[in-house]
Design a protein around this motif. Structure first.
Motif, PDB file in Angstrom:
ATOM      1  N   VAL A 194       1.154   4.254  -2.928  1.00  0.00           N
ATOM      2  CA  VAL A 194       0.944   5.671  -2.643  1.00  0.00           C
ATOM      3  C   VAL A 194       2.147   6.489  -3.103  1.00  0.00           C
ATOM      4  O   VAL A 194       1.999   7.535  -3.755  1.00  0.00           O
ATOM      5  CB  VAL A 194       0.642   5.898  -1.139  1.00  0.00           C
ATOM      6  CG1 VAL A 194       0.734   7.362  -0.767  1.00  0.00           C
ATOM      7  CG2 VAL A 194      -0.742   5.348  -0.801  1.00  0.00           C
ATOM      8  N   GLU A 220      -3.906  10.526   1.128  1.00  0.00           N
ATOM      9  CA  GLU A 220      -3.372   9.163   1.314  1.00  0.00           C
ATOM     10  C   GLU A 220      -1.909   9.214   1.724  1.00  0.00           C
ATOM     11  O   GLU A 220      -1.462   8.449   2.581  1.00  0.00           O
ATOM     12  CB  GLU A 220      -3.531   8.333   0.027  1.00  0.00           C
ATOM     13  CG  GLU A 220      -4.904   7.757  -0.146  1.00  0.00           C
ATOM     14  CD  GLU A 220      -5.276   6.827   1.000  1.00  0.00           C
ATOM     15  OE1 GLU A 220      -4.631   5.771   1.170  1.00  0.00           O
ATOM     16  OE2 GLU A 220      -6.211   7.178   1.749  1.00  0.00           O
ATOM     17  N   GLU A 226       0.823  -1.217   0.000  1.00  0.00           N
ATOM     18  CA  GLU A 226       0.000   0.000   0.000  1.00  0.00           C
ATOM     19  C   GLU A 226       0.854   1.263   0.000  1.00  0.00           C
ATOM     20  O   GLU A 226       0.595   2.200  -0.770  1.00  0.00           O
ATOM     21  CB  GLU A 226      -0.931   0.000   1.225  1.00  0.00           C
ATOM     22  CG  GLU A 226      -1.803   1.242   1.302  1.00  0.00           C
ATOM     23  CD  GLU A 226      -2.630   1.332   2.572  1.00  0.00           C
ATOM     24  OE1 GLU A 226      -3.645   2.046   2.533  1.00  0.00           O
ATOM     25  OE2 GLU A 226      -2.253   0.707   3.598  1.00  0.00           O
ATOM     26  N   ASP A 227       1.891   1.298   0.829  1.00  0.00           N
ATOM     27  CA  ASP A 227       2.721   2.503   0.890  1.00  0.00           C
ATOM     28  C   ASP A 227       3.527   2.697  -0.395  1.00  0.00           C
ATOM     29  O   ASP A 227       3.741   3.821  -0.841  1.00  0.00           O
ATOM     30  CB  ASP A 227       3.606   2.526   2.131  1.00  0.00           C
ATOM     31  CG  ASP A 227       4.493   1.309   2.315  1.00  0.00           C
ATOM     32  OD1 ASP A 227       4.455   0.363   1.493  1.00  0.00           O
ATOM     33  OD2 ASP A 227       5.240   1.285   3.325  1.00  0.00           O
ATOM     34  N   LEU A 279      -0.353   7.862   5.390  1.00  0.00           N
ATOM     35  CA  LEU A 279       0.676   6.824   5.508  1.00  0.00           C
ATOM     36  C   LEU A 279       2.054   7.341   5.915  1.00  0.00           C
ATOM     37  O   LEU A 279       2.810   6.627   6.569  1.00  0.00           O
ATOM     38  CB  LEU A 279       0.809   6.066   4.185  1.00  0.00           C
ATOM     39  CG  LEU A 279      -0.350   5.152   3.856  1.00  0.00           C
ATOM     40  CD1 LEU A 279      -0.225   4.612   2.437  1.00  0.00           C
ATOM     41  CD2 LEU A 279      -0.423   3.995   4.848  1.00  0.00           C
TER      42      LEU A 279
END
Length: 190
Positions: free
Chosen positions: A121, A142, A117-118, A146
Motif C-alpha cells: 500500500v 486502502e 500488505e502495508d 491500514l
C-alpha cells in the motif's frame, strides 16, 4: 568543478553565525552531523533549520512504523535515483524489517512481488502520488484502512519531504557517503 562538488561541505571557519547555529542545532539532534542534503541547505541556514525540524518529526516522531517510513523513503529515492538517500536508508529499512528481495527489486526499478500488505500500500501510494500528482479513491481508501487518516497525512508529507531532499541532493550532486556498502541505484529505463 566536478559533479560531486557543486555545494561541498562548508568549513566551520567559513560559516557565518547563522550557519554555525543551524549546524549546531542539527548536530545536537538525532542526526548528529551535517551531511547529505543539509550540506547544501546550510547555504540558507533558516531554511535548513525549518526543513530539518519537519524531517525530524516525520522520521523520528511519526505514527508510521519505522519499517513503512523507511520503505517510503526508498520508494522516493528509487524514483529520483537519489544515491545518498538510498545508501543511508537501505540498511535502516532492512534493519526495520523490509525484505532484502523487496529492496533489490525496487533498486532494479521493478515493483516487488512479495511485500507485506502495508508495504504494498505504501509503495503503490507513493508511486501513484509521484507519477499522477494525486492518488485514486481506491488507493486512498486502502491507505486510510491500514494507516488511518493521520498516517496518510504523514505518509504524504514524508513522500513530499524526501522528494524535496532528492531535488536538493540531485541539484547539488551530493554523492553517497564514502564507504557505503549499499549497491548504487542503476538508471531507470526511459
Amino acid at each position: 568543478m566536478t559533479e560531486a562538488d557543486r555545494l561541498p561541505p562548508l568549513p566551520l571557519e567559513s560559516m557565518d553565525d547563522a550557519q554555525r547555529a543551524a549546524a549546531e542545532e542539527l548536530i545536537a539532534g538525532p542526526r548528529k552531523a551535517v551531511k547529505g542534503p543539509f550540506i547544501a541547505l546550510l547555504r540558507s541556514p533558516e531554511l535548513l533549520s525549518r526543513v530539518q525540524r519537519v524531517g525530524e518529526l516525520l522520521r523520528f516522531g511519526s505514527v508510521l512504523p519505522q519499517r513503512l517510513n523507511e520503505w517510503a523513503t526508498l520508494v522516493v529515492s528509487r524514483s529520483w535515483t537519489q544515491q545518498f538517500e538510498w545508501a543511508v536508508h537501505t540498511p535502516l529499512a532492512m534493519k526495520a524489517g523490509v525484505a532484502r528481495e523487496s529492496v533489490e527489486s525496487l533498486r532494479e526499478g521493478r515493483r516487488p512481488r512479495s511485500m507485506a500488505e502495508d508495504e504494498a500500500v505504501v509503495h503503490d501510494f507513493a508511486v501513484e502520488l509521484m507519477h499522477h500528482k494525486g492518488v485514486s479513491d481506491a488507493t486512498y481508501g486502502e491507505a486510510v484502512r491500514l494507516l488511518g487518516e493521520r498516517g496518510v497525512v504523514e505518509l504524504t508529507t514524508l513522500i513530499g519531504y524526501f522528494v524535496m531532499l532528492s531535488m536538493v541532493l540531485n541539484v547539488a550532486h551530493t554523492p553517497a557517503e564514502k564507504g557505503s556498502e549499499v549497491a548504487s541505484l542503476p538508471p531507470l529505463p526511459r
